[in-house]
Design a protein around this motif. Structure first.
Motif, PDB file in Angstrom:
ATOM      1  N   LEU A  71       0.825  -1.208   0.000  1.00 44.93           N
ATOM      2  CA  LEU A  71       0.000   0.000   0.000  1.00 44.93           C
ATOM      3  C   LEU A  71       0.859   1.259   0.000  1.00 44.93           C
ATOM      4  O   LEU A  71       0.522   2.256  -0.641  1.00 44.93           O
ATOM      5  N   ILE A  72       1.968   1.219   0.732  1.00 48.29           N
ATOM      6  CA  ILE A  72       2.855   2.383   0.805  1.00 48.29           C
ATOM      7  C   ILE A  72       3.400   2.742  -0.571  1.00 48.29           C
ATOM      8  O   ILE A  72       3.592   3.916  -0.902  1.00 48.29           O
ATOM      9  N   ALA A  73       3.643   1.731  -1.405  1.00 51.59           N
ATOM     10  CA  ALA A  73       4.210   1.974  -2.734  1.00 51.59           C
ATOM     11  C   ALA A  73       3.190   2.548  -3.705  1.00 51.59           C
ATOM     12  O   ALA A  73       3.565   3.154  -4.716  1.00 51.59           O
ATOM     13  N   GLY A  74       1.902   2.381  -3.401  1.00 49.73           N
ATOM     14  CA  GLY A  74       0.861   2.816  -4.325  1.00 49.73           C
ATOM     15  C   GLY A  74       0.958   4.265  -4.767  1.00 49.73           C
ATOM     16  O   GLY A  74       0.835   4.564  -5.967  1.00 49.73           O
ATOM     17  N   PRO A  75       1.169   5.222  -3.840  1.00 47.51           N
ATOM     18  CA  PRO A  75       1.244   6.628  -4.261  1.00 47.51           C
ATOM     19  C   PRO A  75       2.348   6.917  -5.271  1.00 47.51           C
ATOM     20  O   PRO A  75       2.184   7.799  -6.123  1.00 47.51           O
ATOM     21  N   PHE A  76       3.458   6.199  -5.194  1.00 41.18           N
ATOM     22  CA  PHE A  76       4.536   6.428  -6.156  1.00 41.18           C
ATOM     23  C   PHE A  76       4.078   6.060  -7.573  1.00 41.18           C
ATOM     24  O   PHE A  76       4.358   6.775  -8.537  1.00 41.18           O
ATOM     25  N   GLY A  77       3.374   4.940  -7.689  1.00 38.19           N
ATOM     26  CA  GLY A  77       2.823   4.571  -8.987  1.00 38.19           C
ATOM     27  C   GLY A  77       1.739   5.525  -9.441  1.00 38.19           C
ATOM     28  O   GLY A  77       1.637   5.851 -10.629  1.00 38.19           O
ATOM     29  N   ALA A  78       0.927   6.003  -8.487  1.00 36.75           N
ATOM     30  CA  ALA A  78      -0.145   6.942  -8.833  1.00 36.75           C
ATOM     31  C   ALA A  78       0.420   8.255  -9.359  1.00 36.75           C
ATOM     32  O   ALA A  78      -0.085   8.821 -10.338  1.00 36.75           O
ATOM     33  N   ILE A  79       1.471   8.754  -8.709  1.00 39.67           N
ATOM     34  CA  ILE A  79       2.099  10.003  -9.157  1.00 39.67           C
ATOM     35  C   ILE A  79       2.693   9.826 -10.552  1.00 39.67           C
ATOM     36  O   ILE A  79       2.532  10.682 -11.434  1.00 39.67           O
ATOM     37  N   LEU A  80       3.383   8.707 -10.756  1.00 40.26           N
ATOM     38  CA  LEU A  80       3.955   8.428 -12.077  1.00 40.26           C
ATOM     39  C   LEU A  80       2.858   8.370 -13.138  1.00 40.26           C
ATOM     40  O   LEU A  80       2.993   8.951 -14.226  1.00 40.26           O
ATOM     41  N   ALA A  81       1.759   7.694 -12.820  1.00 37.57           N
ATOM     42  CA  ALA A  81       0.667   7.567 -13.788  1.00 37.57           C
ATOM     43  C   ALA A  81       0.049   8.913 -14.115  1.00 37.57           C
ATOM     44  O   ALA A  81      -0.281   9.196 -15.274  1.00 37.57           O
ATOM     45  N   SER A  82      -0.116   9.769 -13.112  1.00 34.62           N
ATOM     46  CA  SER A  82      -0.727  11.079 -13.357  1.00 34.62           C
ATOM     47  C   SER A  82       0.139  11.947 -14.260  1.00 34.62           C
ATOM     48  O   SER A  82      -0.375  12.810 -14.978  1.00 34.62           O
ATOM     49  N   VAL A  83       1.450  11.705 -14.232  1.00 32.41           N
ATOM     50  CA  VAL A  83       2.367  12.477 -15.074  1.00 32.41           C
ATOM     51  C   VAL A  83       2.317  12.010 -16.527  1.00 32.41           C
ATOM     52  O   VAL A  83       2.335  12.818 -17.459  1.00 32.41           O
ATOM     53  N   VAL A  84       2.209  10.691 -16.738  1.00 33.70           N
ATOM     54  CA  VAL A  84       2.352  10.154 -18.091  1.00 33.70           C
ATOM     55  C   VAL A  84       1.039   9.844 -18.785  1.00 33.70           C
ATOM     56  O   VAL A  84       1.012   9.689 -20.004  1.00 33.70           O
ATOM     57  N   VAL A  85      -0.084   9.760 -18.035  1.00 33.50           N
ATOM     58  CA  VAL A  85      -1.311   9.241 -18.635  1.00 33.50           C
ATOM     59  C   VAL A  85      -1.826  10.125 -19.768  1.00 33.50           C
ATOM     60  O   VAL A  85      -2.354   9.617 -20.767  1.00 33.50           O
ATOM     61  N   ASN A  86      -1.657  11.443 -19.662  1.00 31.83           N
ATOM     62  CA  ASN A  86      -2.104  12.324 -20.741  1.00 31.83           C
ATOM     63  C   ASN A  86      -1.063  12.466 -21.846  1.00 31.83           C
ATOM     64  O   ASN A  86      -1.357  13.023 -22.903  1.00 31.83           O
ATOM     65  N   ARG A  87       0.136  11.969 -21.593  1.00 36.19           N
ATOM     66  CA  ARG A  87       1.198  12.056 -22.603  1.00 36.19           C
ATOM     67  C   ARG A  87       1.244  10.797 -23.464  1.00 36.19           C
ATOM     68  O   ARG A  87       1.305  10.883 -24.693  1.00 36.19           O
ATOM     69  N   ILE A  88       1.250   9.642 -22.833  1.00 39.25           N
ATOM     70  CA  ILE A  88       1.347   8.398 -23.599  1.00 39.25           C
ATOM     71  C   ILE A  88      -0.011   7.717 -23.749  1.00 39.25           C
ATOM     72  O   ILE A  88      -0.132   6.752 -24.509  1.00 39.25           O
ATOM     73  N   GLY A  89      -1.020   8.193 -23.034  1.00 37.15           N
ATOM     74  CA  GLY A  89      -2.361   7.655 -23.191  1.00 37.15           C
ATOM     75  C   GLY A  89      -2.751   6.669 -22.107  1.00 37.15           C
ATOM     76  O   GLY A  89      -1.907   6.108 -21.406  1.00 37.15           O
ATOM     77  N   ARG A  90      -4.063   6.465 -21.977  1.00 35.76           N
ATOM     78  CA  ARG A  90      -4.569   5.511 -20.990  1.00 35.76           C
ATOM     79  C   ARG A  90      -4.155   4.085 -21.351  1.00 35.76           C
ATOM     80  O   ARG A  90      -3.762   3.293 -20.492  1.00 35.76           O
ATOM     81  N   LYS A  91      -4.251   3.768 -22.636  1.00 33.18           N
ATOM     82  CA  LYS A  91      -3.974   2.413 -23.097  1.00 33.18           C
ATOM     83  C   LYS A  91      -2.520   2.016 -22.850  1.00 33.18           C
ATOM     84  O   LYS A  91      -2.243   0.948 -22.280  1.00 33.18           O
ATOM     85  N   MET A  92      -1.581   2.859 -23.257  1.00 33.02           N
ATOM     86  CA  MET A  92      -0.172   2.532 -23.072  1.00 33.02           C
ATOM     87  C   MET A  92       0.202   2.496 -21.591  1.00 33.02           C
ATOM     88  O   MET A  92       1.019   1.666 -21.163  1.00 33.02           O
ATOM     89  N   SER A  93      -0.388   3.369 -20.793  1.00 32.17           N
ATOM     90  CA  SER A  93      -0.115   3.356 -19.352  1.00 32.17           C
ATOM     91  C   SER A  93      -0.525   2.023 -18.733  1.00 32.17           C
ATOM     92  O   SER A  93       0.198   1.452 -17.901  1.00 32.17           O
ATOM     93  N   LEU A  94      -1.686   1.512 -19.142  1.00 31.26           N
ATOM     94  CA  LEU A  94      -2.141   0.224 -18.624  1.00 31.26           C
ATOM     95  C   LEU A  94      -1.239  -0.915 -19.089  1.00 31.26           C
ATOM     96  O   LEU A  94      -0.919  -1.829 -18.314  1.00 31.26           O
ATOM     97  N   LEU A  95      -0.821  -0.865 -20.344  1.00 29.53           N
ATOM     98  CA  LEU A  95       0.074  -1.911 -20.849  1.00 29.53           C
ATOM     99  C   LEU A  95       1.383  -1.952 -20.061  1.00 29.53           C
ATOM    100  O   LEU A  95       1.864  -3.021 -19.672  1.00 29.53           O
ATOM    101  N   LEU A  96       1.952  -0.788 -19.808  1.00 25.19           N
ATOM    102  CA  LEU A  96       3.226  -0.734 -19.089  1.00 25.19           C
ATOM    103  C   LEU A  96       3.083  -1.191 -17.639  1.00 25.19           C
ATOM    104  O   LEU A  96       4.044  -1.684 -17.041  1.00 25.19           O
ATOM    105  N   SER A  97       1.885  -1.052 -17.064  1.00 29.55           N
ATOM    106  CA  SER A  97       1.700  -1.442 -15.661  1.00 29.55           C
ATOM    107  C   SER A  97       1.841  -2.943 -15.452  1.00 29.55           C
ATOM    108  O   SER A  97       2.087  -3.400 -14.328  1.00 29.55           O
ATOM    109  N   ALA A  98       1.675  -3.728 -16.511  1.00 24.25           N
ATOM    110  CA  ALA A  98       1.807  -5.181 -16.372  1.00 24.25           C
ATOM    111  C   ALA A  98       3.253  -5.599 -16.114  1.00 24.25           C
ATOM    112  O   ALA A  98       3.497  -6.647 -15.498  1.00 24.25           O
ATOM    113  N   LEU A  99       4.207  -4.792 -16.566  1.00 23.72           N
ATOM    114  CA  LEU A  99       5.617  -5.181 -16.443  1.00 23.72           C
ATOM    115  C   LEU A  99       6.095  -5.229 -14.990  1.00 23.72           C
ATOM    116  O   LEU A  99       6.749  -6.202 -14.587  1.00 23.72           O
TER     117      LEU A  99
END
Length: 472
Positions: A71-99
């Motif tokens: 749970l503690i790590a969640g905000p770090f991923g959330a901050i990263l996602a908020s930065v990139v989601v409008n740049r690379i898109g929702r779809k690519m952000s979800l794809l990268l999250s699987a890695l």
């Protein structure tokens, strides 16, 4: 297959449009939710194994950190996602999250040393931060209002299915073999999700209005004209403009959305569901020792899944407010009843079948109550209440708030249980849940069957273009 090719250019064209496309898109996107459920409940079956294993011999405090670091790590991923989601898109952000999910399971499969497990759980937690930031946005922007609540509710349902699976895996398999199985949904996701479309709202953010019109027509299953696209841009707060993170707090409609989410998420966490998932088998060993732990655990999750599906089916029919208020009231009664049961058991020193039966009944009622509203509706609100130009930042904030609440509640449970007895956290959660009920009754609006644009109109109290909204 979802695609076929036409013409000499062999340009891919989507066979599915409208509702079928929305269902397929959400279904494949939701495959990644299994990773969330696997990790969230992983500590329930495997912490007792690590505590008993002579090669690891972790302490209860170390076990608590293994549980909560996710749970503690969640905000770090959330901050990263908020930065990139409008740049690379929702779809690519979800794809990268699987890695990172795959990386975390590989580490746990290879070694069970505490440092590596903590690292793997942290990596998986970052992936969860991305998922819970981007997936509600993707589904919320893809789905029609009549099915949006149902599809977003599936996030919680699949997470609970995964939690059940990992508890069963922990009973029959070792950590290495179970970790390999836990990686399978992410592999399937990586092979299937690339065939799904990006959301039209992402193209609006990037100013690519032609692509937005084409994709919106594909998703809606009908032709879309320029006037509808212009109206979407206007209603979403001039979606092409850059938004400051402080706009979340400066603009009244955004503040309303945040306060609604924070109130419903506080209620969700004070139901005690996170510590129950973290320590399911430990709780049943103490509170219902007359029943096999695996039987009690499976019963708990089967009840949760069945009633979560029922909630998902009716959420777009009965509405958000009736379901969440009913859910909170019933969870409060269940927590209070179990607190009284454990207090009597603690003070009397008697450990009989009667107490175990009461615990099983209380937990079943708690899980039923939680599943009909609190499980999914905070996530539904997170996907509905924010305009396009601040949505990523808003959901990032929501995820940070969720992680802080869940971590605090889990640590509170561990501390009060270790220091005062298992009955104390149940009384504390019941009191906090009652206060949350008052807040929800006063402040939470109804969003049933409303488009995202209509919700923004109501939050901003602006006059809608009724002709365009009707067509949307």
């Amino acid at each position: 297959m979802l695609l076929y090719t036409t013409g000499v250019t062999m340009k891919p064209k989507m066979m599915l449009t409208g509702r079928p496309l929305q269902y397929f898109g959400a279904s494949f996107a939701l495959l990644n939710m299994f990773g969330s459920g696997f990790h969230l409940a992983w500590s329930s079956p495997f912490l007792p194994l690590l505590e008993r294993d002579p090669s690891t011999r972790i302490t209860k405090d170390e076990g608590s950190w293994i549980a909560t670091i996710y749970l503690i790590a969640g905000p770090f991923g959330a901050i990263l996602a908020s930065v990139v989601v409008n740049r690379i898109g929702r779809k690519m952000s979800l794809l990268l999250s699987a890695l990172p999910y795959l990386t975390s399971w590989a580490i746990i499969a290879i070694t069970q040393r505490i440092g590596f497990i903590l690292s793997a759980r942290f990596i998986g937690g970052m992936a969860e931060g991305v998922i819970y930031t981007v997936l509600p946005v993707y589904i919320g922007e893809l789905a029609d209002p009549q099915i949006r609540g149902f599809l977003i509710s599936l996030m919680g349902i699949l997470s609970m299915v995964a939690a059940l699976v990992v508890n069963v895996l922990g009973y029959y398999l070792n950590i290495t073999h179970s970790s390999i199985i836990c990686a399978i949904p992410h592999i399937l996701f990586l092979f299937s999700f690339p065939f799904l479309p990006e959301t039209p709202n992402h193209y609006i953010v990037r100013g690519e209005l032609d692509k937005a019109r084409d994709t919106l027509g594909q998703v809606r299953g009908r032709a879309v004209d320029d006037e509808e696209i212009k109206e979407l841009v206007r209603i979403n707060g001039e979606g092409l403009a850059k938004a400051n993170v402080l706009d979340l707090f400066r603009i009244a409609s955004n503040r309303k959305g945040l306060f609604v989410f924070m109130g419903t998420m506080a209620a969700q966490q004070f139901s005690g569901i996170v510590p129950i998932m973290f320590y399911t088998q430990t709780i049943f060993e103490e509170a219902a020792s007359d029943f096999p732990v695996i039987v009690s655990t499976v019963l708990l999750y089967v009840v949760l899944i069945v009633f979560s599906i029922l909630s998902a089916v009716i959420v777009d029919r009965l509405g958000r407010r009736p379901l969440i208020i009913t859910s909170i009231v019933c969870c409060f009664l269940a927590l209070l009843a179990e607190g009284v049961n454990l207090y009597i058991k603690h003070k009397s020193g008697v450990d009989g079948v009667g107490f175990s039966w009461v615990t099983i009944c209380d937990f079943s009622f708690l899980i039923i109550s939680y599943s009909i509203g609190l499980l999914a509706l905070p996530t539904v609100f997170a996907g509905e209440l924010f305009p396009l130009n601040v949505k990523a930042a808003a959901i990032c904030f929501c995820n940070i708030y969720f992680a802080a609440m869940a971590t605090g509640v889990a640590k509170l449970f561990q501390f009060t249980n270790d220091e005062y007895g298992l009955y104390v956290p149940f009384f504390v959660f019941a009191i906090c849940l009652f206060l949350s009920l008052v807040y929800v009754v006063i402040f939470v609006p109804e969003t049933k069957n409303k488009t995202l644009e209509q919700i923004q109109i109501e939050l901003k109290a602006i006059k809608p273009n009724t002709e365009i909204i009707t067509r949307l």
